[in-house]
Design an enzyme around this catalytic site. Structure first.
Site, PDB file in Angstrom:
ATOM      1  N   ARG A  61       0.852  -1.195   0.000  1.00  0.00           N
ATOM      2  CA  ARG A  61       0.000   0.000   0.000  1.00  0.00           C
ATOM      3  C   ARG A  61       0.889   1.247   0.000  1.00  0.00           C
ATOM      4  O   ARG A  61       0.616   2.228  -0.655  1.00  0.00           O
ATOM      5  CB  ARG A  61      -0.946   0.017   1.209  1.00  0.00           C
ATOM      6  CG  ARG A  61      -1.626   1.365   1.380  1.00  0.00           C
ATOM      7  CD  ARG A  61      -2.866   1.375   2.273  1.00  0.00           C
ATOM      8  NE  ARG A  61      -2.840   0.441   3.376  1.00  0.00           N
ATOM      9  CZ  ARG A  61      -2.177   0.613   4.517  1.00  0.00           C
ATOM     10  NH1 ARG A  61      -1.467   1.713   4.735  1.00  0.00           N
ATOM     11  NH2 ARG A  61      -2.214  -0.311   5.453  1.00  0.00           N
ATOM     12  N   TYR A 113     -16.933  18.082 -14.424  1.00  0.00           N
ATOM     13  CA  TYR A 113     -17.328  16.668 -14.525  1.00  0.00           C
ATOM     14  C   TYR A 113     -18.409  16.344 -13.482  1.00  0.00           C
ATOM     15  O   TYR A 113     -18.292  16.736 -12.318  1.00  0.00           O
ATOM     16  CB  TYR A 113     -16.069  15.823 -14.299  1.00  0.00           C
ATOM     17  CG  TYR A 113     -16.291  14.345 -14.330  1.00  0.00           C
ATOM     18  CD1 TYR A 113     -16.555  13.688 -15.524  1.00  0.00           C
ATOM     19  CD2 TYR A 113     -16.230  13.586 -13.159  1.00  0.00           C
ATOM     20  CE1 TYR A 113     -16.754  12.315 -15.549  1.00  0.00           C
ATOM     21  CE2 TYR A 113     -16.417  12.212 -13.182  1.00  0.00           C
ATOM     22  CZ  TYR A 113     -16.684  11.589 -14.381  1.00  0.00           C
ATOM     23  OH  TYR A 113     -16.879  10.237 -14.400  1.00  0.00           O
ATOM     24  N   ASP A 185      -8.165  19.866 -13.253  1.00  0.00           N
ATOM     25  CA  ASP A 185      -8.493  18.546 -13.776  1.00  0.00           C
ATOM     26  C   ASP A 185      -8.154  18.577 -15.262  1.00  0.00           C
ATOM     27  O   ASP A 185      -8.849  19.203 -16.055  1.00  0.00           O
ATOM     28  CB  ASP A 185      -9.983  18.251 -13.544  1.00  0.00           C
ATOM     29  CG  ASP A 185     -10.379  16.855 -14.015  1.00  0.00           C
ATOM     30  OD1 ASP A 185      -9.642  16.266 -14.844  1.00  0.00           O
ATOM     31  OD2 ASP A 185     -11.433  16.352 -13.563  1.00  0.00           O
ATOM     32  N   LYS A 210      -8.812   7.750 -18.955  1.00  0.00           N
ATOM     33  CA  LYS A 210      -9.101   8.374 -20.234  1.00  0.00           C
ATOM     34  C   LYS A 210      -7.842   8.404 -21.122  1.00  0.00           C
ATOM     35  O   LYS A 210      -7.320   7.361 -21.430  1.00  0.00           O
ATOM     36  CB  LYS A 210      -9.686   9.764 -19.995  1.00  0.00           C
ATOM     37  CG  LYS A 210     -10.731   9.816 -18.849  1.00  0.00           C
ATOM     38  CD  LYS A 210     -11.988   9.024 -19.117  1.00  0.00           C
ATOM     39  CE  LYS A 210     -12.892   8.848 -17.905  1.00  0.00           C
ATOM     40  NZ  LYS A 210     -13.234  10.050 -17.172  1.00  0.00           N
TER      41      LYS A 210
END
Ligand SMILES: *Cc1c(COP(=O)(O)O)cnc(C)c1O
Length: 396
Positions: A61, A113, A185, A210
């Site tokens: 992690r 978004y 973003d 994306k």
């Protein structure tokens, strides 16, 4: 800024060019075998040589070599200092928002978004964070929205789905004068098209799902930062909250970033041709694409972006006509998401923006007749023919 990466076969310096950075930054041949590609370190823990003696990896992690390679790669691509990869774009945004404390206020691009809006309004308001949504393409609206408790300006440019552009340099200057830091973003543009940190932003976030991954086969997110206090906290919270990107997905995105420049060149080129085609079609009411001279911010887009990206949206006049078109395409796939090599077509009002209330959708231009296309890298003539035959079926 990232200064130098060492490789067995190549040294990447400050002045390495974009495509070279995409392929080489952050990656060293595997020390145990010389494998040129960073392996998928599918492990949860690492054996320690002796008590307190290890190779910098203790638990996956906290540290994973595949993830670290991706983080260094994208940090260099965005011209930042450090990157942090998360399980999704939303997890990355969630981590950024932990830089704030209850009582803080954020100024946000109004047609951001849909998932970002949902995170801010439905989750983070519970923790006494406050948000104002303004048209950040208008500098005065940013200026007027900043309050004494404003800590962050959260920009998205171009916006989803009507592709409005914010001047990142101007917005960053306004924010910095008031002690506000700037998050962009950059998912829609990709760092090939635009690098927000170069214009003064402090943090860049991506849904790697994306363009960065680019092949529609992984969900992930990444944050790139430049300020030491941000980097320190993001590193801490990535481990503390644990919403990390897994090694398989980190490897897929690394594979994607290698071809980012050539994919984006084709996305840009195909989208420009389709936007022109749609703009000249009698059944299309209006086309939103920053590359069109008719776009209200075409000049700004030309300054701020390299090419104009792979996203187009357009209005067909009525929901029925949009529906006919969406049900008539053959090559383009009716699907949410964007940024993959294949062309996707969608209906924002009922798909990506379904979680946004109707009156807000209207305010941000997400009308019922709006269609969005994420233009892929197929042969442009096939894409044009597909739109042509689908538009033929749309009633006058
Ligand atoms: C997809 C997307 C997100 C969210 O990313 P996920 O990987 O789906 O969590 C955030 N911002 C923009 C602009 C996006 O397109």
């Amino acid at each position: 800024m990232i200064t130098e990466y060492s490789f067995a076969h190549v040294k990447l310096r400050d002045n390495a060019r974009f495509s070279t950075i995409c392929i080489h930054a952050g990656q060293t041949p595997d020390p145990s075998t010389g494998a040129i590609i960073t392996p998928i370190y599918q492990t949860s823990t690492y054996v320690q040589d002796a008590l307190g003696v290890h190779k910098g990896y203790e638990y996956a992690r906290t540290q994973n070599p595949t993830r670290a390679a991706l983080e260094a790669n994208v940090a260099a691509i965005e011209n930042g200092k450090a990157g942090f990869a998360f399980a999704s774009g939303m997890a990355a945004e969630g981590a950024i928002m932990t830089l704030l404390q209850s009582g803080d206020h954020v100024v946000v691009t109004d047609n951001t978004y849909g998932g970002t809006y949902r995170l801010f309004e439905r989750v983070l308001r519970k923790y006494q964070l406050d948000f104002s949504y303004v048209d950040t393409s208008q500098p005065d609206q940013i200026r007027n929205a900043i309050q004494p408790n404003t800590k962050m300006l959260f920009l998205e440019t171009p916006t989803n789905p009507v592709l409005r552009i914010t001047d990142i340099a101007v917005a960053s200057q306004i924010a910095h004068e008031r002690g506000v830091f700037v998050v962009v973003d950059n998912t829609f543009a990709s760092p090939f098209v635009q690098r927000p940190l170069d214009f003064g932003a402090d943090i860049v976030v991506h849904s790697t799902t994306k363009f960065l991954n680019g092949h529609s086969d992984s969900v992930g997110g990444i944050v790139v930062a430049v300020r030491d206090e941000h980097i320190e906290w993001l590193k801490f919270v990535q481990n503390a909250e644990g919403a990390i990107l897994g090694p398989m997905d980190a490897w897929l995105v690394l594979r994607g970033t290698k071809t980012l420049p050539i994919r984006m060149e084709r996305h840009n080129a195909n989208a420009e041709v389709l936007a022109e085609y749609l703009a000249s079609h009698p059944k299309v009411k209006r086309v939103h694409y920053p590359g069109l001279a008719s776009h209200p911010q075409h000049a700004l887009a030309t300054r701020q972006m390299r090419g104009f990206g792979g996203l187009i949206s357009f209005e067909l006049g009525t929901f029925r006509r949009a529906e006919t078109l969406l049900n008539s395409v053959r090559l383009m796939a009716l699907a949410e998401s964007l940024g993959g090599v294949e062309t996707l077509i969608s209906h924002p009002a009922t798909m990506t923006h379904a979680s946004v209330p109707a009156e807000r959708r209207a305010a941000i231009g997400v009308t019922d007749d709006l269609v969005r296309v994420s233009v892929g890298i197929e042969d442009i003539d096939d894409l044009k023919e597909d739109l042509a035959q689908a538009l033929d079926k749309v009633q006058n």
